[in-house]
Design an enzyme around this catalytic site. Structure first.
Site, mmCIF file in Angstrom:
data_model
loop_
_atom_site.group_PDB
_atom_site.id
_atom_site.type_symbol
_atom_site.label_atom_id
_atom_site.label_comp_id
_atom_site.label_asym_id
_atom_site.label_seq_id
_atom_site.Cartn_x
_atom_site.Cartn_y
_atom_site.Cartn_z
ATOM 1 N N HIS A 1 11.721 0.577 10.510
ATOM 2 C CA HIS A 1 10.927 1.907 10.095
ATOM 3 C C HIS A 1 9.896 2.030 11.235
ATOM 4 O O HIS A 1 9.356 2.807 11.037
ATOM 5 C CB HIS A 1 10.389 1.465 8.589
ATOM 6 C CG HIS A 1 9.047 0.862 8.408
ATOM 7 N ND1 HIS A 1 9.228 -0.544 7.995
ATOM 8 C CD2 HIS A 1 7.884 0.803 8.879
ATOM 9 C CE1 HIS A 1 8.123 -1.292 8.089
ATOM 10 N NE2 HIS A 1 7.228 -0.257 8.632
ATOM 11 N N ASP B 1 15.530 -3.756 6.925
ATOM 12 C CA ASP B 1 14.462 -3.184 7.710
ATOM 13 C C ASP B 1 14.114 -4.050 9.061
ATOM 14 O O ASP B 1 13.265 -4.678 9.252
ATOM 15 C CB ASP B 1 13.087 -3.071 6.812
ATOM 16 C CG ASP B 1 12.238 -2.565 7.488
ATOM 17 O OD1 ASP B 1 12.302 -1.538 8.603
ATOM 18 O OD2 ASP B 1 11.075 -2.346 7.221
ATOM 19 N N SER C 1 2.777 -3.550 10.722
ATOM 20 C CA SER C 1 4.241 -3.415 10.359
ATOM 21 C C SER C 1 4.888 -3.948 11.466
ATOM 22 O O SER C 1 4.703 -3.519 12.633
ATOM 23 C CB SER C 1 4.689 -1.943 9.993
ATOM 24 O OG SER C 1 5.013 -1.837 8.627
#
Length: 258
Positions: free
Chosen positions: A65, A110, A204
Site C-alpha cells: 500500500h 500487503d 507504514s
C-alpha cells in the site's frame, strides 16, 4: 477503526516493554544512529511517506500500500535536516507484488519488493538486514522504528527516527479489535495492550524486528494511534521468504503463498 498508514495514518508501534510513556514513538526515543542502517525513507513529490527495509544492496522490502508514482528511496538518513556524506538516493527499477485472488481480504499480501535502479554501497550508516531464518515466536520482544508521527491525532513528525520495543501478541487479540479479520492470516499482531505507545502516521512499510530477526512489515493499526487494546498489524515476512528469494534470483514468475 483500521487505517492503512500512508502519511496521514501509518503505524510506529512503539510499545515500551517494561518502560513508561516517557519513552514513547507515540512514544519511544530517538534511535541510536547505528541501529537502523537498513531503514529506508520513502517519499514522492507530494510528500507521501513510508518506510522500507534494505535486504541487500539492490532490493528494498516494504508494504504494497506504499506504492506510489515518482517514488524516491533514501538510505543512510538519520536527521532529515542534516545530510551525511554517505547518504544515497535511489528510484525503483522494478516493483514486484503478490497477485491477489478473489478470496484474499484487505489484510492479505500487503508486501512489495523493490529492485533499485543501482546497488547501494555499504557504509557507516547503510547496511542490509537479512531475511528471517526462523518463524516468529509468540511473546517475543520486538523492535519498531521510523520517522512517523510522535503525537496523535494531531500529528507532529520528528526529524529523526524513533525506536521502541513492543511484544508479539496472540493473533486473537487483533481479531477482537479489527472486525472482519479472518480466522487465520499471514498477519502478525504486535503491541502493548495498555496502550500509550504505538506506531503512527508515516511508519507504514517499516520493519518489525523480533529477537534480532526481520519478522514483520507494518500494515495497519488503530486510529488514533496508541489506544489501549489496539495492537498493530504486520505482514509476516517469514511466510514470503521463498517468494522474495525467487524474485531476487531472477524467477519473476514465482508465486506468493496463498
Amino acid at each position: 477503526m483500521v487505517l492503512i498508514r500512508v502519511l496521514a495514518n501509518l503505524l510506529i508501534l512503539q510499545l515500551s516493554y517494561a518502560q513508561k510513556s516517557s519513552e514513547l514513538v507515540i512514544g519511544g526515543d530517538e534511535c541510536n544512529i547505528n541501529e537502523h542502517r537498513f531503514l529506508a525513507l520513502v517519499f514522492n513529490s507530494s510528500g507521501f511517506l513510508c518506510s522500507g527495509t534494505l535486504i541487500n544492496q539492490e532490493w528494498v522490502l516494504t508494504a504494497a500500500h506504499c506504492d506510489m508514482e515518482n517514488m524516491r528511496i533514501y538510505l543512510g538518513v538519520h536527521n532529515e535536516s542534516v545530510q551525511y556524506d554517505d547518504e544515497q538516493t535511489r528510484v525503483p527499477e522494478e516493483k514486484f507484488f503478490c497477485l491477489r485472488s478473489n478470496n484474499d481480504t484487505k489484510w492479505d499480501k500487503d508486501i512489495m519488493l523493490i529492485r533499485l535502479d543501482s546497488p547501494v554501497n555499504n557504509s557507516a550508516h547503510i547496511a542490509p538486514l537479512n531475511l528471517p531464518f526462523n518463524p516468529p515466536m509468540l511473546g517475543s520482544v520486538c523492535r519498531i522504528m521510523g520517522w512517523g508521527a510522535i503525537t496523535s491525532p494531531n500529528e507532529i513528525y520528528p526529524d529523526v527516527p524513533h525506536c521502541a520495543n513492543i511484544n508479539l501478541l496472540h493473533y486473537s487479540m487483533c481479531q477482537a479489535v479489527y472486525p472482519g479479520m479472518p480466522a487465520q492470516s499471514r498477519i502478525l499482531c504486535a503491541g502493548i495492550q495498555t496502550g500509550g505507545i504505538d506506531t503512527c502516521s508515516g511508519d507504514s512499510g517499516g520493519p518489525l524486528i523480533c529477537n534480532g530477526q526481520f519478522q514483520g512489515i507494518l500494515h495497519a493499526g488503530g486510529n488514533p494511534c496508541a489506544l489501549p487494546r489496539a495492537p498493530g498489524l504486520y505482514t509476516r515476512v517469514f511466510d514470503y521468504t521463498d517468494w522474495i528469494e525467487n524474485i531476487i534470483a531472477g524467477n519473476t514468475d514465482a508465486s506468493c503463498p496463498p
